[in-house]
Design a protein around this motif. Structure first.
Motif, mmCIF file in Angstrom:
data_model
loop_
_atom_site.group_PDB
_atom_site.id
_atom_site.type_symbol
_atom_site.label_atom_id
_atom_site.label_comp_id
_atom_site.label_asym_id
_atom_site.label_seq_id
_atom_site.Cartn_x
_atom_site.Cartn_y
_atom_site.Cartn_z
ATOM 1 N N SER A 390 0.860 -1.186 0.000
ATOM 2 C CA SER A 390 0.000 0.000 0.000
ATOM 3 C C SER A 390 0.895 1.234 0.000
ATOM 4 O O SER A 390 1.651 1.475 0.938
ATOM 5 C CB SER A 390 -0.953 -0.001 1.196
ATOM 6 N N LEU A 391 0.788 1.981 -1.084
ATOM 7 C CA LEU A 391 1.645 3.152 -1.290
ATOM 8 C C LEU A 391 1.152 4.354 -0.507
ATOM 9 O O LEU A 391 -0.015 4.427 -0.104
ATOM 10 C CB LEU A 391 1.713 3.487 -2.778
ATOM 11 N N CYS A 392 2.052 5.304 -0.323
ATOM 12 C CA CYS A 392 1.766 6.523 0.426
ATOM 13 C C CYS A 392 2.132 7.730 -0.432
ATOM 14 O O CYS A 392 3.095 7.686 -1.204
ATOM 15 C CB CYS A 392 2.583 6.511 1.724
ATOM 16 N N ALA A 393 1.367 8.802 -0.279
ATOM 17 C CA ALA A 393 1.670 10.026 -1.009
ATOM 18 C C ALA A 393 3.008 10.634 -0.587
ATOM 19 O O ALA A 393 3.575 11.456 -1.305
ATOM 20 C CB ALA A 393 0.552 11.048 -0.798
ATOM 21 N N GLU A 394 3.527 10.202 0.566
ATOM 22 C CA GLU A 394 4.810 10.702 1.049
ATOM 23 C C GLU A 394 5.997 9.876 0.558
ATOM 24 O O GLU A 394 7.145 10.250 0.806
ATOM 25 C CB GLU A 394 4.808 10.743 2.587
ATOM 26 N N HIS A 395 5.755 8.759 -0.117
ATOM 27 C CA HIS A 395 6.865 8.041 -0.740
ATOM 28 C C HIS A 395 7.426 8.912 -1.870
ATOM 29 O O HIS A 395 6.675 9.360 -2.739
ATOM 30 C CB HIS A 395 6.403 6.704 -1.347
ATOM 31 N N SER A 396 8.723 9.118 -1.864
ATOM 32 C CA SER A 396 9.339 9.889 -2.950
ATOM 33 C C SER A 396 9.500 9.003 -4.176
ATOM 34 O O SER A 396 9.455 7.765 -4.089
ATOM 35 C CB SER A 396 10.706 10.416 -2.515
ATOM 36 N N ALA A 397 9.721 9.633 -5.330
ATOM 37 C CA ALA A 397 9.963 8.869 -6.554
ATOM 38 C C ALA A 397 11.206 8.006 -6.403
ATOM 39 O O ALA A 397 11.266 6.877 -6.910
ATOM 40 C CB ALA A 397 10.104 9.823 -7.740
ATOM 41 N N GLU A 398 12.195 8.513 -5.655
ATOM 42 C CA GLU A 398 13.432 7.759 -5.428
ATOM 43 C C GLU A 398 13.153 6.519 -4.567
ATOM 44 O O GLU A 398 13.722 5.446 -4.803
ATOM 45 C CB GLU A 398 14.481 8.647 -4.762
#
Length: 417
Positions: A390-398
């Motif tokens: 489950s992804l988060c909007a705070e995960h950076s592209a890196e």
């Protein structure tokens, strides 16, 4: 002289009968777990986060770990305004309510939280529960009782099934996301019976989206009320983050929307919003609402602040979708089998060959410094073992690229790719 044969729990000779071990029904699961642990694996279902550093990182087993299994979709758990609201409420109102909403458990913050929900959804009524599970349990069991019919997707969440069981309605499941099957079952309901169709916007195991537009139309054509659980879509799907029903333009046709605060909102609790003119009577007749202590002041204050900020979260929503599409395509390119053909939500399910290798893959990822959810039967559809991301909007592209590298190394080490 006493007749021992009449003693409760004794056989004809007067010898006390052996007690039935009520835990024996769990023996297969106990053995399965022991076999995994005997192989030297860490228990996937008892991970401890020693310190949480941000919405996307925590210390697990003494190591800085990327979090990819927390449902913290919009990353609101560390939002400064959300935290400050909770601190102030605890100072002003104390640590807890010690009571039900219908007694002493309604503080100013509970009203403000329901106001924030009404504004967010642009609906007339909002009712806050102590958990999302209780929201489904309470609403479903109260509005659909004996003699009524509930038509629901076979892959519905446990809280939905438990709400059906508690209310004693006739339960009619249909094949997952099958519009034709749903319509057939609706048409078989006896004329004059109460009908409730229960759907989810996003299904939590595979991350797939329901064909709500067609399903709601068919439900209404057949005289049914509609409840949609938007737990996994609130906050980031739809123009204003109101979920799949908003995205496909039928939110005004849905009678009840259920949701939770423990996903995009970043706190804990559940809710139901509705435009039904008689909805407020639910506060007096819904047992899981009436007989449960209300949420602590700090929680409802943080929740209200988070909901109001989510109204203006379009940039975060756009970045979350970007993360989801990148990770989905990257995992497919690496050769993993996924639960959906394309990114449909912030949940990406990676299908494992079996539970043993799924557990091995889970541990290999944790060793890499990545936490995901290991999901197993019977919670999963079609007896699948899944690694649920489950992804988060705070995960950076890196970070997303780092995650792909971790999956590649772990997948090759375990022999899955």
């Amino acid at each position: 002289m006493n007749d021992h044969s009449s003693t409760p729990g004794a056989d004809s000779s007067g010898t006390p009968a052996a007690a039935t071990d009520l835990f024996s029904k769990f023996d297969p699961l106990i053995q399965q777990r022991e076999q995994l642990l005997a192989a030297g694996m860490q228990d996937p279902f008892s991970l401890v986060m020693e310190k949480v550093l941000s919405p996307t990182r925590a210390i697990c087993n003494g190591r800085d770990t990327i979090l990819l299994g927390t449902y913290n979709y919009m990353g609101m758990t560390f939002d400064p305004d959300v935290i400050e609201a909770g601190k102030q409420a605890m100072t002003d109102f104390g640590a807890g309510t010690t009571g039900s909403r219908v007694l002493n458990g309604t503080f100013q913050g509970h009203r403000e939280c329901e106001d924030a929900l009404r504004e967010f959804y642009d609906m007339d009524h909002a009712m806050v529960f102590s958990t999302g599970y209780q929201a489904n349990l309470g609403i479903i069991s109260t509005i659909a009782g004996k003699g009524d019919y509930i038509i629901l997707d076979i892959d519905s969440h446990a809280s939905i099934w438990d709400g059906c069981a508690m209310g004693n309605a006739e339960v009619v499941p249909f094949k997952h996301n099958d519009i034709e099957a749903m319509e057939k079952r609706l048409k078989r309901v006896p004329e004059g019976a109460g009908k409730l169709v229960v759907l989810e916007g996003v299904y939590s195991m595979l991350g797939d989206v329901a064909p709500l537009k067609e399903m709601v139309r068919i439900a209404k054509e057949n005289g049914a009320m509609v409840l949609v659980d938007e737990a996994h879509s609130m906050g980031f799907i739809g123009e204003h983050g109101r979920g799949v029903a908003e995205e496909v333009g039928i939110i005004d046709e849905v009678d009840f929307i259920i949701g939770t605060f423990s996903k995009s909102v970043g706190t804990v609790g559940g809710f139901c919003v509705s435009n039904h003119p008689k909805f407020e009577i639910m506060r007096l007749v819904c047992r899981p609402y009436v007989f449960t202590a209300s949420l602590p002041p700090a929680v409802v204050a943080s929740t209200a602040t988070s909901i109001r900020k989510l109204k203006h979260g379009s940039n975060k929503r756009a970045h979350l979708w970007e993360n989801s599409r990148t990770l989905h395509q990257g995992l497919r390119d690496l050769g993993f089998e996924l639960g959906t053909k394309q990114a449909e939500s912030a949940i990406i399910a990676v299908i494992m060959p079996d539970l043993e290798r799924g557990a091995m893959m889970w541990e290999a990822l944790l060793t890499e410094g990545l936490y995901v959810n290991l999901a197993r039967p019977p919670a999963t559809p079609a007896n699948m073992t899944l690694l649920r991301c489950s992804l988060c909007a705070e995960h950076s592209a890196e970070e997303v690229q780092t995650i792909l590298g971790m999956f590649e190394r772990a997948g090759k080490a375990v022999g899955i790719i």
